[in-house]
Design an enzyme around this catalytic site. Structure first.
Site, PDB file in Angstrom:
ATOM      1  N   GLU A 108       0.803  -1.103  -0.020  1.00 26.50           N
ATOM      2  CA  GLU A 108       0.097   0.271   0.001  1.00 26.50           C
ATOM      3  C   GLU A 108       1.066   1.123   0.080  1.00 26.50           C
ATOM      4  O   GLU A 108       1.998   1.285   0.524  1.00 26.50           O
ATOM      5  CB  GLU A 108      -1.017   0.033   1.316  1.00 26.50           C
ATOM      6  N   CYS A 128       3.171   8.682   0.822  1.00 23.97           N
ATOM      7  CA  CYS A 128       3.922   7.646   1.595  1.00 23.97           C
ATOM      8  C   CYS A 128       4.096   6.304   1.208  1.00 23.97           C
ATOM      9  O   CYS A 128       3.118   5.717   0.674  1.00 23.97           O
ATOM     10  CB  CYS A 128       3.123   7.715   2.889  1.00 23.97           C
ATOM     11  N   CYS A 135       6.654  -6.250   7.673  1.00 19.99           N
ATOM     12  CA  CYS A 135       7.783  -5.950   8.208  1.00 19.99           C
ATOM     13  C   CYS A 135       8.306  -6.864   9.234  1.00 19.99           C
ATOM     14  O   CYS A 135       7.434  -7.477   9.829  1.00 19.99           O
ATOM     15  CB  CYS A 135       7.304  -4.499   8.913  1.00 19.99           C
ATOM     16  N   CYS A 139       6.874  -4.017  15.974  1.00 21.39           N
ATOM     17  CA  CYS A 139       6.711  -2.764  16.722  1.00 21.39           C
ATOM     18  C   CYS A 139       5.174  -3.051  17.415  1.00 21.39           C
ATOM     19  O   CYS A 139       4.380  -3.307  16.475  1.00 21.39           O
ATOM     20  CB  CYS A 139       6.718  -1.536  16.316  1.00 21.39           C
ATOM     21  N   CYS A 142       2.064  -1.124  15.782  1.00 25.37           N
ATOM     22  CA  CYS A 142       1.715  -0.958  14.470  1.00 25.37           C
ATOM     23  C   CYS A 142       1.305  -2.327  13.744  1.00 25.37           C
ATOM     24  O   CYS A 142       1.682  -3.406  13.936  1.00 25.37           O
ATOM     25  CB  CYS A 142       3.410  -0.838  13.749  1.00 25.37           C
ATOM     26  N   CYS A 363      -0.904   6.618   9.725  1.00 21.71           N
ATOM     27  CA  CYS A 363       0.305   5.924  10.232  1.00 21.71           C
ATOM     28  C   CYS A 363       0.320   4.808  10.959  1.00 21.71           C
ATOM     29  O   CYS A 363      -0.666   4.699  11.726  1.00 21.71           O
ATOM     30  CB  CYS A 363       1.345   6.798  11.070  1.00 21.71           C
TER      31      CYS A 363
HETATM   32  N1  SAH Z   1       9.719   1.353   9.940  1.00 20.44           N
HETATM   33  C1  SAH Z   1       9.722   2.792   9.933  1.00 20.44           C
HETATM   34  C2  SAH Z   1       8.714   3.471   8.914  1.00 20.44           C
HETATM   35  C3  SAH Z   1       7.320   2.831   8.941  1.00 20.44           C
HETATM   36  S1  SAH Z   1       6.155   3.162  10.271  1.00 20.44           S
HETATM   37  C4  SAH Z   1       9.912   3.565  11.085  1.00 20.44           C
HETATM   38  O1  SAH Z   1       9.568   2.810  12.182  1.00 20.44           O
HETATM   39  O2  SAH Z   1       9.842   4.485  11.276  1.00 20.44           O
HETATM   40  C5  SAH Z   1       6.028   4.959   9.822  1.00 20.44           C
HETATM   41  C6  SAH Z   1       5.611   5.769  11.294  1.00 20.44           C
HETATM   42  O3  SAH Z   1       4.177   5.422  11.710  1.00 20.44           O
HETATM   43  C7  SAH Z   1       6.576   5.684  12.136  1.00 20.44           C
HETATM   44  O4  SAH Z   1       6.992   6.834  12.936  1.00 20.44           O
HETATM   45  C8  SAH Z   1       5.543   4.895  13.284  1.00 20.44           C
HETATM   46  O5  SAH Z   1       6.205   4.705  14.769  1.00 20.44           O
HETATM   47  C9  SAH Z   1       4.363   4.925  13.226  1.00 20.44           C
HETATM   48  N2  SAH Z   1       3.269   4.349  13.559  1.00 20.44           N
HETATM   49  C10 SAH Z   1       3.401   3.004  13.415  1.00 20.44           C
HETATM   50  N3  SAH Z   1       2.178   2.656  13.971  1.00 20.44           N
HETATM   51  C11 SAH Z   1       1.309   3.596  14.458  1.00 20.44           C
HETATM   52  C12 SAH Z   1       0.092   3.640  14.953  1.00 20.44           C
HETATM   53  N4  SAH Z   1      -0.552   2.674  15.117  1.00 20.44           N
HETATM   54  N5  SAH Z   1      -0.328   4.815  15.073  1.00 20.44           N
HETATM   55  C13 SAH Z   1       0.415   6.099  14.838  1.00 20.44           C
HETATM   56  N6  SAH Z   1       1.557   6.060  14.321  1.00 20.44           N
HETATM   57  C14 SAH Z   1       2.171   4.975  14.176  1.00 20.44           C
END
Ligand code: SAH
Length: 389
Positions: A108, A128, A135, A139, A142, A363
């Site tokens: 996506e 984006c 991934c 985390c 996420c 995000c």
């Molecule tokens: N792996 C990279 C890029 C992908 S995540 C990274 O970690 O930066 C892109 C952004 O979305 C990151 O700042 C991440 O912390 C944030 N993110 C992930 N899950 C989220 C959520 N459920 N709500 C808000 N932001 C989130």
């Protein structure tokens, strides 16, 4: 083009292995056209058609001779991403694209219209992009992490997200953020190659200052970016300055501790004089306390930085359990107080909106349902291949 080669392509029915050319640099395209017996300058034409003009087929490349176009048809592939679905948010116009890759996996990308209040808003359009299918980092907040990891994207697949999104949006995309599915630093070479191509003024000419790479935290790669003097912007998804809490949220912290990351960013700032951005999702009662603010202020004295506070977007749709299920977004007023306290310490703070949340495009919400099915199928297949080997 030498005639014997053309004849061979036309007369010889054996399938030739076609070279995938979207994602090749100008030098690589030069080697390729030379290997086909063509003059080097043809590569510049191809480069422009592939990237600046976003051609979808060789037949569109009208200033290239018909003969050579036939050779290209037989020897090269463009591997265009196929648009499967486009969802547009009725509330804020955010557009989510679901693309099918050549091997049927899905990714996506999200087109984010500017927030109206921001300066220069009318001219800005941000995409984006994803860098991996799924991934591996897991985390806890996420959605992408819940899909698991299947493979890295190629430079061509990364940059084609922009070419296709621009075609479908029929508007010039001005900014690019590597914040979609995946961890860019785990696919460093292809990510940087896509940046080099997209920022080339003979290509789409997206200025490096309009490109942001966001990482969950690879200290070695942050240093590498500084050593290579990469001009793109760097963002670190910080989320906690407490090593133990960050480890709970982001297991990658076991490998690169908070201290390692801060040292790497200090090095980055010393070398490049570019301020990194910290992304921070305040979770209610978890990382939004006075102590967290104090640590943040202290950090900003060491590293001049910008801060993006991101509201936590629900990922309940993934059926997540454990810590991820217990995290709650910090209430709005508390978020504002958090931002204000940082601003009082002279930190530039942006409180991000939740554009696209209604269509699962905000995000951290990117997790392709179709991809999930494909990934589980691929896992079963590779397990059974392993058994039969
Ligand atoms: N792996 C990279 C890029 C992908 S995540 C990274 O970690 O930066 C892109 C952004 O979305 C990151 O700042 C991440 O912390 C944030 N993110 C992930 N899950 C989220 C959520 N459920 N709500 C808000 N932001 C989130």
């Amino acid at each position: 083009m030498t005639l014997w080669l053309l004849n061979e392509f036309i007369l010889d029915e054996r399938p030739l292995k076609k070279k995938s050319i979207k994602g090749l640099s100008l030098t690589e395209l030069q080697d390729f056209v030379e290997s086909l017996g063509e003059k080097k300058y043809r590569a510049a034409q191809l480069f422009s058609w592939l990237y600046a003009k976003g051609a979808q087929s060789f037949s569109e490349m009208t200033d290239i001779s018909r003969e050579f176009r036939i050779v290209l048809e037989h020897s090269a592939r463009m591997d265009n991403l196929e648009l499967v679905r486009k969802s547009v948010s009725p509330t804020d116009g955010t557009t989510k694209f679901l693309f099918r890759l050549n091997d049927d996996l899905m990714i996506e990308s999200v087109l984010i219209p500017p927030e109206e209040s921001s300066p220069g808003a009318e001219r800005r359009l941000t995409l984006c992009v994803s860098t991996q299918v799924g991934c591996p980092l897991d985390c806890k907040f996420c959605a992408t992490g819940t899909m698991g990891f299947l493979r890295n994207l190629t430079a061509g697949e990364i940059l084609d997200q922009l070419i296709q999104a621009q075609r479908h949006a029929q508007r010039r995309i001005t900014n690019l953020v590597y914040m979609g599915m995946g961890e860019p630093m785990l696919n460093y070479e292809e990510v940087m190659k896509s940046v080099d191509i997209l920022s080339d003024d003979r290509s789409l000419n997206i200025g490096a200052r309009h490109i942001t790479i966001s990482t969950a935290g690879y200290a070695d790669k942050i240093r590498q970016m500084a050593d290579e003097d990469r001009k793109v912007k760097l963002a670190l998804s910080l989320h906690s300055l407490d090593n133990e809490k960050r480890t709970q949220l982001m297991p990658i912290t076991k490998k690169h501790s908070v201290d390692d990351l801060i040292e790497a960013l200090e090095y980055y700032y010393r070398k490049t004089k570019r301020r990194p951005t910290f992304e921070y999702i305040p979770f209610d009662g978890f990382n939004d306390t006075k102590e967290d603010i104090r640590k943040f202020v202290k950090l900003s004295k060491r590293i001049p930085c910008k801060v993006n506070l991101i509201p936590f977007h629900s990922i309940a749709f993934t059926g997540i359990s454990g810590l991820g299920a217990s995290l709650r977004p910090t209430p709005k007023e508390k978020m504002e107080r958090f931002a204000q306290a940082l601003r009082e310490a002279n930190i530039t703070v942006m409180v991000r909106s939740s554009s696209g949340e209604d269509i699962g495009a905000a995000c951290g919400q990117l997790a392709v349902e179709e991809g999930r099915v494909k990934i589980s199928q691929a896992r079963v297949k590779s397990a059974s291949d392993g058994r039969s080997a």
